[in-house]
Write a protein that holds these residues in place. Structure first.
Motif, PDB file in Angstrom:
ATOM      1  N   VAL A   1      -2.300  -9.161  -7.687  1.00  0.00           N
ATOM      2  CA  VAL A   1      -3.670  -9.128  -7.180  1.00  0.00           C
ATOM      3  C   VAL A   1      -3.629  -8.937  -5.667  1.00  0.00           C
ATOM      4  O   VAL A   1      -3.028  -9.730  -4.937  1.00  0.00           O
ATOM      5  CB  VAL A   1      -4.417 -10.420  -7.562  1.00  0.00           C
ATOM      6  N   VAL A   2      -4.295  -7.885  -5.225  1.00  0.00           N
ATOM      7  CA  VAL A   2      -4.208  -7.400  -3.843  1.00  0.00           C
ATOM      8  C   VAL A   2      -5.612  -7.399  -3.238  1.00  0.00           C
ATOM      9  O   VAL A   2      -6.578  -7.021  -3.909  1.00  0.00           O
ATOM     10  CB  VAL A   2      -3.651  -5.955  -3.835  1.00  0.00           C
ATOM     11  N   LEU A   3      -5.732  -7.790  -1.981  1.00  0.00           N
ATOM     12  CA  LEU A   3      -6.994  -7.638  -1.269  1.00  0.00           C
ATOM     13  C   LEU A   3      -7.016  -6.278  -0.578  1.00  0.00           C
ATOM     14  O   LEU A   3      -6.065  -5.903   0.112  1.00  0.00           O
ATOM     15  CB  LEU A   3      -7.166  -8.757  -0.237  1.00  0.00           C
ATOM     16  N   GLY A   4      -8.107  -5.554  -0.762  1.00  0.00           N
ATOM     17  CA  GLY A   4      -8.176  -4.185  -0.254  1.00  0.00           C
ATOM     18  C   GLY A   4      -8.227  -4.065   1.246  1.00  0.00           C
ATOM     19  O   GLY A   4      -8.161  -2.952   1.784  1.00  0.00           O
ATOM     20  N   ASP A   5      -8.329  -5.197   1.947  1.00  0.00           N
ATOM     21  CA  ASP A   5      -8.378  -5.158   3.412  1.00  0.00           C
ATOM     22  C   ASP A   5      -7.102  -5.712   4.038  1.00  0.00           C
ATOM     23  O   ASP A   5      -7.115  -6.215   5.152  1.00  0.00           O
ATOM     24  CB  ASP A   5      -9.592  -5.927   3.939  1.00  0.00           C
TER      25      ASP A   5
END
Length: 202
Positions: free
Chosen positions: A108-112
């Motif tokens: 799970v990755v944060l797009g920022d």
């Protein structure tokens, strides 16, 4: 295809980009970095260096952005979060429902967060698979937990039930199979919440 992740069972990076970035003052996904790429593009391209599969979670009204994303390296898949206004948990659940039948794990990755080093991503994946893909793996830098967080498929059912704006924090708090891996990469903490934060070098 990434040579790094191609040897692992099917899985990939699930990139959360359905938020509204109200603190930023504008749509930060389209904010241009000094190298000319957008913030979301830079994040996706960093993960495409290591991951074979990418899925980017957007809002239903993001048709134009979705067309751009599909053309980026890695040919990301798109998941739409119809209830993104209700919080990150809803967006993450929508993304997991999209990939659950085809992936056996997901980071799970944060797009920022485009500034994490590719070497750190490889280190985290190695730790995940060294433990037979049965533990949740989260990076820690300077004592602070960061992203990406990699989940085995056994967590997908719980992730699909997430609501609100807490994301997967409750799941992490209650897990007895959580490995927090110390890393020396500040990029695991560096999310871009203001235009000023976007100017730091990658």
């Amino acid at each position: 295809m990434s040579a790094d992740a191609a040897t692992y069972p099917a899985g990939g990076a699930l990139i959360l980009a359905a938020g509204f970035g109200r603190r930023f003052g504008a749509d930060k996904r389209a904010h241009k970095l000094p190298d000319g790429r957008t913030l979301l593009q830079a994040t996706c391209e960093r993960y495409a260096e290591v991951y074979e599969h990418l899925c980017v979670i957007l809002r239903p009204e993001d048709e134009a952005l979705a067309r751009q994303v599909r053309a980026w390296p890695g040919n990301p898949e798109i998941a739409l979060a119809a209830d993104a206004t209700l919080g990150m948990g809803h967006s993450l659940a929508a993304g997991v429902r999209t990939i659950a039948d085809d992936w056996s794990w997901a980071s799970v990755v944060l797009g920022d967060m485009p500034y994490i080093q590719a070497a750190t991503l490889r280190q985290l994946l190695e730790a995940f698979f060294d433990r037979d893909a049965e533990y949740i793996v989260q990076p820690v830098c300077d004592g602070r937990p960061g992203h990406p967080v990699t989940f085995p498929g056994s967590c997908f059912a719980a992730l699909c039930q997430l609501t609100g704006d807490e994301g997967a924090r409750t799941l992490l708090k209650n897990s007895d199979r959580l490995l927090r891996l110390p890393v020396g990469d500040q990029g695991v903490l560096a999310d871009v919440d203001t235009p000023e934060a976007a100017t730091r070098p990658g």
